[in-house]
Design an enzyme around this catalytic site. Structure first.
Site, PDB file in Angstrom:
ATOM      1  N   HIS A 109      17.880  18.749  50.036  1.00 16.67           N
ATOM      2  CA  HIS A 109      16.689  18.625  49.188  1.00 16.67           C
ATOM      3  C   HIS A 109      15.717  19.699  49.672  1.00 16.67           C
ATOM      4  CE1 HIS A 109      18.198  14.419  49.390  1.00 16.67           C
ATOM      5  NE2 HIS A 109      17.710  14.268  48.177  1.00 16.67           N
ATOM      6  N   ASP A 112      14.067  18.696  52.826  1.00 18.07           N
ATOM      7  CA  ASP A 112      14.894  18.630  54.042  1.00 18.07           C
ATOM      8  C   ASP A 112      14.824  19.968  54.756  1.00 18.07           C
ATOM      9  OD1 ASP A 112      15.876  16.176  53.115  1.00 18.07           O
ATOM     10  OD2 ASP A 112      17.565  17.151  52.108  1.00 18.07           O
ATOM     11  N   GLU A 240      23.193  12.323  39.239  1.00 17.55           N
ATOM     12  CA  GLU A 240      23.849  11.361  40.134  1.00 17.55           C
ATOM     13  C   GLU A 240      23.423   9.948  39.742  1.00 17.55           C
ATOM     14  OE1 GLU A 240      23.568  12.319  44.324  1.00 17.55           O
ATOM     15  OE2 GLU A 240      23.540  10.188  44.822  1.00 17.55           O
ATOM     16  N   GLU A 276      28.648   8.819  43.395  1.00 19.26           N
ATOM     17  CA  GLU A 276      28.599   8.344  44.787  1.00 19.26           C
ATOM     18  C   GLU A 276      29.246   6.967  44.877  1.00 19.26           C
ATOM     19  OE1 GLU A 276      24.987   9.035  46.964  1.00 19.26           O
ATOM     20  OE2 GLU A 276      25.082   7.064  47.892  1.00 19.26           O
ATOM     21  N   HIS A 279      26.974   3.902  45.136  1.00 17.22           N
ATOM     22  CA  HIS A 279      26.262   3.640  43.879  1.00 17.22           C
ATOM     23  C   HIS A 279      27.200   2.961  42.886  1.00 17.22           C
ATOM     24  CE1 HIS A 279      23.286   7.165  44.819  1.00 17.22           C
ATOM     25  NE2 HIS A 279      23.363   6.258  45.784  1.00 17.22           N
ATOM     26  N   ASP A 304      29.594  12.258  45.934  1.00 15.25           N
ATOM     27  CA  ASP A 304      28.897  11.922  47.179  1.00 15.25           C
ATOM     28  C   ASP A 304      29.777  10.893  47.877  1.00 15.25           C
ATOM     29  OD1 ASP A 304      26.829  13.632  46.848  1.00 15.25           O
ATOM     30  OD2 ASP A 304      25.247  12.114  46.862  1.00 15.25           O
ATOM     31  N   ASP A 315      22.182   0.047  49.328  1.00 17.68           N
ATOM     32  CA  ASP A 315      22.880   1.299  49.601  1.00 17.68           C
ATOM     33  C   ASP A 315      22.973   1.486  51.119  1.00 17.68           C
ATOM     34  OD1 ASP A 315      24.041   3.568  48.554  1.00 17.68           O
ATOM     35  OD2 ASP A 315      22.170   4.645  48.211  1.00 17.68           O
ATOM     36  N   ASP A 317      25.157   3.336  52.672  1.00 15.64           N
ATOM     37  CA  ASP A 317      25.522   4.729  52.969  1.00 15.64           C
ATOM     38  C   ASP A 317      26.355   4.873  54.236  1.00 15.64           C
ATOM     39  OD1 ASP A 317      24.293   5.775  50.706  1.00 15.64           O
ATOM     40  OD2 ASP A 317      22.406   6.191  51.717  1.00 15.64           O
ATOM     41  N   ASP A 347      27.134  11.926  51.836  1.00 17.65           N
ATOM     42  CA  ASP A 347      25.839  11.260  51.706  1.00 17.65           C
ATOM     43  C   ASP A 347      25.942   9.933  52.468  1.00 17.65           C
ATOM     44  OD1 ASP A 347      23.350  10.557  51.005  1.00 17.65           O
ATOM     45  OD2 ASP A 347      23.612  10.736  48.838  1.00 17.65           O
TER      46      ASP A 347
HETATM   47  C1  XLS Z   1      20.203   8.210  47.175  1.00 20.40           C
HETATM   48  C2  XLS Z   1      20.956   9.376  46.704  1.00 20.40           C
HETATM   49  C3  XLS Z   1      20.463  10.706  47.231  1.00 20.40           C
HETATM   50  C4  XLS Z   1      21.022  11.837  46.408  1.00 20.40           C
HETATM   51  C5  XLS Z   1      20.300  13.119  46.544  1.00 20.40           C
HETATM   52  O1  XLS Z   1      20.623   7.071  47.031  1.00 20.40           O
HETATM   53  O2  XLS Z   1      22.301   9.188  46.999  1.00 20.40           O
HETATM   54  O3  XLS Z   1      20.766  10.848  48.584  1.00 20.40           O
HETATM   55  O4  XLS Z   1      22.367  12.056  46.691  1.00 20.40           O
HETATM   56  O5  XLS Z   1      18.989  13.042  46.131  1.00 20.40           O
HETATM   57 NI    NI Z   2      23.819  10.613  46.848  1.00 25.85          NI
HETATM   58 NI    NI Z   3      22.929   6.891  47.766  1.00 26.13          NI
END
Ligand code: XLS
Ligand code: NI
Ligand code: NI
Length: 445
Positions: A109, A112, A240, A276, A279, A304, A315, A317, A347
Site C-alpha cells: 500500500h 506501507d 479484492e 483471498e 475472505h 491473496d 479475518d 490471515d 496476505d
Molecule cells: C484486508 C485485505 C487487504 C488487501 C489490500 O482484509 O486483504 O490486506 O489485500 O488492501
Molecule cells: Ni488481501
Molecule cells: Ni484480508
C-alpha cells in the site's frame, strides 16, 4: 530466475542465510522441501505457477497488535529518528527478507512504503522518494512488483468510507491517494493495481443511501481506470472481494457480486478479481469455489494467499498450510491455465506469540511448500488418475444426441417437455462424491 540477496547498510536478519531447496527429506525448517523454483511441472517452472509475493504490510509492518493489547513483535527497522528514516530502514529490511526467501515479487500500500505527510503534496513527495529507492532495490535484486494499492481505510478521515463516503471532500482525498499510488505502481513496473474495498460498505441502512454510494464507487473506479490508462498503465486493475470486516456489509461481497458490479459499471475489460482465501471463508465459500467462479467469468486476476479459522468469523490471515485446500486450489488452476499475470501474495501474518524473525521465514516457507506440494499432487491426479475421465463421464449425456443438440440451442421448452415424456423416469446415476474424495486422499502422499 533467482533473485540476488540484497542487504542494506546493516543486516536485519543476520542469522538467516538464503533459503534453499533441500528436498522432501530435509529436516531443516529454513529450507524448501517442495518449492524448487526451476523445476518444470505441467510445462512451466514452479516459479511461474505461483509468482509468490511478500506483502509489505503484514511481513514488514505486522507487530502482532490486537484489540486486547499492543504489538509483541519487535521489528528493529520500525525504530528510527523520524518517519522517513524508518521507511528507508523498512525498505532495506523488506528487500533483505524477500531476497533471502527467494520470492520473485512483492506488494504494497502507499502508506506501507512511505509515511503520510502533513498535506497531500507532502504525502506525494514522501511516496515519490521511497518509490525511487524501491526502484533501485528492484534493479539490484531482480525482485518485481506484483501490485500496488492505496490505503484509503486506516486514516481516521476514512471512517465512513473512501469512494463511498457521504462526504465528497473525503472522496477527493481518496482520489489523490489512488492517483499517486497508480503513479508509483507504473514507476515500479507493477503488473497489477489493486482496489480492496476497505471501508467501502455500511453498518446500517438507516443512515445509508446504498444506491448512491455504489454509483459513486463505480464512477470513481472508471475515473481511476481512465487516469491509469492515460498515464501508461498497461497492467490489470483488480478488485479484492470481502464480505464483511471492517463494515458489516462490504460492497465487494464475493466474486459473483464483484462480477456483476464490474459489468454494470463498464469495468470488465480493465478489471479482474484478486481472491483471498480468508475472505472466501467469510463469505461462506471455499477458495476453490471463488477461483472457479472468477475463471467462469474470465476474470481471474490474482490471489491473496492465507487461510482463516473455520471456527470463528473474522479475518485471521493465517499462513496457508492446509494441504487439502491447496490441492483443490491447484486442481482448479491447473485445469484452467494458471494464474497468468497475477500471482500469489502472502496476505498473512504470523501469530501474536510468534515473536522471532525466524518465524517470519518459517511461515512463508511453509506456505510456499504447501502450495508446491499441492501442485505436484494436483498434477499427478490430472496426469495419472481417472479424475478427469470420471468428471467428463458425468456429463456424457450432453456429448452426443439430443443433449448435444440442447447445448447448441436447438430445443425450445415444448420440445424438451416432449423428450421428458418420451424418456420416462430416468434411472439414477450416482454423483460418487466419496469416490472423488477417496481418490484425492490416495494422491496426497
Ligand atoms: C484486508 C485485505 C487487504 C488487501 C489490500 O482484509 O486483504 O490486506 O489485500 O488492501
Ligand atoms: Ni488481501
Ligand atoms: Ni484480508
Amino acid at each position: 530466475m533467482s533473485v540476488n540477496v540484497t542487504v542494506g547498510e546493516k543486516s536485519y536478519f543476520p542469522e538467516i542465510e538464503k533459503i534453499n531447496y533441500e528436498g522432501p527429506d530435509s529436516l531443516n525448517p529454513l529450507a524448501f522441501r517442495y518449492y524448487d523454483e526451476n523445476r518444470v511441472i505441467a510445462g512451466k517452472p514452479m516459479e511461474d505457477h505461483f509468482r509468490f509475493a511478500v506483502a509489505y504490510w503484514h511481513t514488514l509492518g505486522g507487530t502482532g497488535a490486537d484489540p486486547f493489547g499492543p504489538g509483541t513483535h519487535v521489528l528493529p527497522w520500525l525504530y528510527g529518528a523520524d518517519s522517513m528514516t524508518i521507511a528507508r530502514n523498512k525498505l532495506d529490511a523488506a528487500f533483505e527478507f524477500i531476497t533471502k526467501l527467494g520470492a520473485p515479487f512483492y506488494c504494497f500500500h502507499d502508506r506501507d512504503l512511505a509515511p503520510e505527510g502533513g498535506n497531500v503534496a507532502e504525502s506525494e513527495k514522501n511516496l515519490r522518494t521511497l518509490v525511487g529507492l524501491a526502484g533501485e532495490k528492484q534493479e539490484a535484486s531482480g525482485v518485481k512488483l506484483l501490485w500496488g494499492t492505496a490505503n484509503v481505510f486506516s486514516h481516521p478521515r476514512y471512517m465512513n468510507g473512501a469512494a463511498t463516503n457521504p462526504d465528497f471532500a473525503i472522496l477527493t482525498h481518496a482520489a489523490a491517494q489512488v492517483k499517486s499510488a497508480i503513479d508509483a505502481t507504473i514507476a515500479l513496473g507493477g503488473g497489477n493495481y489493486v482496489f480492496w474495498g476497505g471501508r467501502e460498505g455500511y453498518y446500517s441502512l438507516l443512515n445509508t443511501n446504498m444506491k448512491r454510494e455504489l454509483d459513486h464507487l463505480g464512477m470513481f473506479l472508471q475515473k481511476a481506470r481512465n487516469y491509469g490508462r492515460k498515464a501508461g498503465f498497461t497492467g490489470t486493475f483488480l478488485i479484492e472481494p470481502k464480505p464483511m470486516e471492517p463494515t458489516k456489509h462490504q460492497y465487494d461481497f464475493d466474486t459473483a457480486t464483484v462480477t456483476g458490479f464490474l459489468y454494470k459499471y463498464g469495468l470488465a475489460d480493465d478489471f479482474k478479481i484478486n481472491i483471498e482465501n480468508n475472505h472466501a471463508t467469510l463469505a461462506g465459500h471455499t477458495f476453490a469455489h471463488e477461483v472457479q467462479t472468477a475463471v467462469n467469468a474470465g476474470l481471474l486476476g490474482s490471489l491473496d494467499i492465507n487461510q482463516g479459522d473455520p471456527h470463528n468469523g473474522w479475518d485471521t490471515d493465517e499462513f496457508l498450510t492446509n494441504l487439502y485446500d491447496a490441492v483443490e486450489l491447484m486442481l482448479v488452476l491447473l485445469q484452467h491455465g494458471g494464474i497468468g499475470k497475477g500471482g500469489m501474495n502472502f496476505d498473512a501474518k504470523t501469530r501474536r506469540s510468534s515473536t522471532g524473525a525466524e518465524d517470519l521465514f518459517i511461515a512463508h516457507i511453509s506456505s510456499m511448500d504447501t502450495l508446491a506440494r499441492a501442485l505436484l499432487i494436483a498434477d499427478d491426479i490430472l496426469q495419472n488418475s481417472d479424475f478427469l475421465k470420471m468428471k467428463r463421464a458425468r456429463y456424457s449425456s450432453y456429448d452426443a444426441g439430443a443433449g448435444a443438440d440442447f447445448e447448441q440451442g436447438k430445443f425450445n421448452i415444448d420440445q424438451l417437455a416432449g423428450l421428458a415424456a418420451e424418456y420416462g423416469e430416468p434411472k439414477q446415476i450416482s454423483g460418487k462424491q466419496e469416490l472423488y474424495q477417496q481418490l484425492i486422499n490416495r494422491y496426497i502422499k
